[in-house]
Scaffold this active site. Structure first.
Site, PDB file in Angstrom:
ATOM      1  N   CYS A  35       1.014  -1.090  -0.011  1.00 27.68           N
ATOM      2  CA  CYS A  35       0.077   0.016  -0.061  1.00 27.68           C
ATOM      3  C   CYS A  35       0.702   1.271  -0.024  1.00 27.68           C
ATOM      4  O   CYS A  35       2.090   1.103   0.591  1.00 27.68           O
ATOM      5  CB  CYS A  35      -0.766   0.260   1.113  1.00 27.68           C
ATOM      6  SG  CYS A  35      -2.323  -1.067   1.135  1.00 27.68           S
ATOM      7  N   HIS A  79      -6.016  -1.385  -2.185  1.00 29.25           N
ATOM      8  CA  HIS A  79      -5.576  -2.761  -1.436  1.00 29.25           C
ATOM      9  C   HIS A  79      -6.661  -3.874  -1.867  1.00 29.25           C
ATOM     10  O   HIS A  79      -6.606  -4.909  -2.209  1.00 29.25           O
ATOM     11  CB  HIS A  79      -5.549  -2.726  -0.046  1.00 29.25           C
ATOM     12  CG  HIS A  79      -5.197  -3.738   0.881  1.00 29.25           C
ATOM     13  ND1 HIS A  79      -3.812  -4.266   1.005  1.00 29.25           N
ATOM     14  CD2 HIS A  79      -5.904  -4.769   1.285  1.00 29.25           C
ATOM     15  CE1 HIS A  79      -3.737  -5.304   1.589  1.00 29.25           C
ATOM     16  NE2 HIS A  79      -4.972  -5.674   1.845  1.00 29.25           N
ATOM     17  N   HIS A 132      -1.117  -7.549  -6.950  1.00 27.63           N
ATOM     18  CA  HIS A 132       0.332  -7.478  -7.444  1.00 27.63           C
ATOM     19  C   HIS A 132       0.826  -8.796  -8.128  1.00 27.63           C
ATOM     20  O   HIS A 132      -0.075  -9.741  -8.011  1.00 27.63           O
ATOM     21  CB  HIS A 132       1.497  -7.177  -6.428  1.00 27.63           C
ATOM     22  CG  HIS A 132       1.584  -8.482  -5.603  1.00 27.63           C
ATOM     23  ND1 HIS A 132       0.861  -9.053  -4.553  1.00 27.63           N
ATOM     24  CD2 HIS A 132       2.722  -9.392  -5.471  1.00 27.63           C
ATOM     25  CE1 HIS A 132       1.278 -10.227  -4.009  1.00 27.63           C
ATOM     26  NE2 HIS A 132       2.412 -10.259  -4.406  1.00 27.63           N
TER      27      HIS A 132
END
Lengths: 302, 34
Positions: A35, A79, A132
């Site tokens: 983050c 997130h 990610h």
């Protein structure tokens, strides 16, 4: 540096990197290292308060220095999100990032292969839930890619044609097609080793990300998003998967390949996973519990 | 290029790259929304 040990029976490298035992493991959401850094909080991997897309060297790399690189690609600063939830435009930006990293890492002197991938979901072993992916720049061509390149070369020598282009000819009937437009296709290959395995590939011969023109990139982004949305609709949950990009090795004019992206979700039903066990791990022989034609129809209908 | 990038060195020597939307116009073929 990692220690590379040669497996003489399988004729492949095993990478030994003991420091990876200490890598970050399921941190609380308010301590997520991917983050952006919030004012007044501890600094994360990304010191700025917001970002579009960020890439950094993995803190616990398998390859670094003269051996290669391991990078983390943060798809978004949000997130609670996922790759499939990004806009097509944002995914096009991400494709540009993947292209840029392919080019730059491929220029490093000892790098023999640039591999872009994503592990999604705890079932796959993911330790950070922030959206990610990763990039490994290997000092060798990894075994699966070696197999594909060998098969491709042999087919080319024998027929004069690209092997994967011929695989795509076999998909003209559409019974294993999940999504398609004039440039890209998503399909469950007839030889799928996982029930919901899907390949997405350009219909025209493209060797890798560096070959894609802007229209290819736009189509790629749409098909990728479309597939991931279908995956999440399959059981109405964020479907775990491995995403693996297969492209030609860098800087070798004579080595050809057909760019494609493979997805392996481990689920064989909503609450049952396929595990790699005796036959798959010990003998390398996959037993799959479903027909590609059936799972493709299921995904197509979502 | 749709993006520009900015490379930052982290205190431990690792690099961090921020990819940001370029200030210039996005090519028409790429500009429509999802």
């Amino acid at each position: 540096l990692s220690e590379l040990r040669w497996h003489p029976l399988l004729e492949e490298w095993v990478t030994v990197a003991p420091w990876r035992q200490d890598r970050t493991y399921h941190p609380a959401a308010d301590h997520c290292p991917l983050c952006p850094t919030k004012p007044g909080h501890l600094e994360t991997e990304i010191p700025e308060p917001d970002y579009h897309i960020a890439v950094f060297e993995n803190r616990f790399p398998s390859f670094t220095g003269e051996q290669g690189r391991c990078e983390v690609v943060c798809y978004t600063s949000v997130h609670d999100s996922s790759l499939g939830e990004q806009s097509v435009e944002h995914i096009q930006d991400l494709i540009e990032v993947w292209r840029d990293r392919t080019e730059e890492l491929g220029r490093l002197p000892n790098v023999r292969y640039v591999y872009i991938f994503e592990n999604r979901g705890e079932a796959i072993g993911v330790t950070l839930s922030h959206p990610h992916g990763q990039i490994y720049a290997y000092p060798f061509v990894p075994p699966v890619i070696q197999h594909e390149l060998r098969a491709h070369s042999r087919h080319k020598r024998e027929t004069g044609r690209c092997l994967y282009c011929d695989v795509l000819v076999g998909e003209r009937g559409g019974e294993r097609t999940v999504l398609r437009d004039e440039r890209w296709i998503a399909f469950v290959p007839p030889f799928a080793r996982w029930p919901y395995e899907v390949h997405i590939a350009p219909l025209r011969h493209r060797t890798g990300l560096l070959d894609l023109d802007p229209k290819d990139g736009e189509s790629f982004a749409r098909i990728l998003k479309g597939l991931l949305q279908k995956y999440d609709r399959l059981y109405d949950l964020p479907l775990p998967y491995v995403m693996a990009m297969h492209q030609k090795p860098p800087g070798r004019g004579g080595v050809d390949h057909h760019f494609h992206v493979e997805f392996y979700p481990p689920n064989r039903s909503r609450d049952k996973l396929k595990y790699l066990a005796g036959s798959e791990l010990g003998a390398g022989a996959f037993i799959v519990d479903a027909r590609a034609e059936d799972t493709a129809a299921e995904l197509r209908g979502l | 290029m749709r993006l520009s990038n900015r490379v930052v060195e982290k205190p431990d020597g690792r690099y961090l790259i921020y990819y940001e939307r370029s200030a210039g116009p996005v090519l028409p073929v790429l500009s429509h929304k999802a």
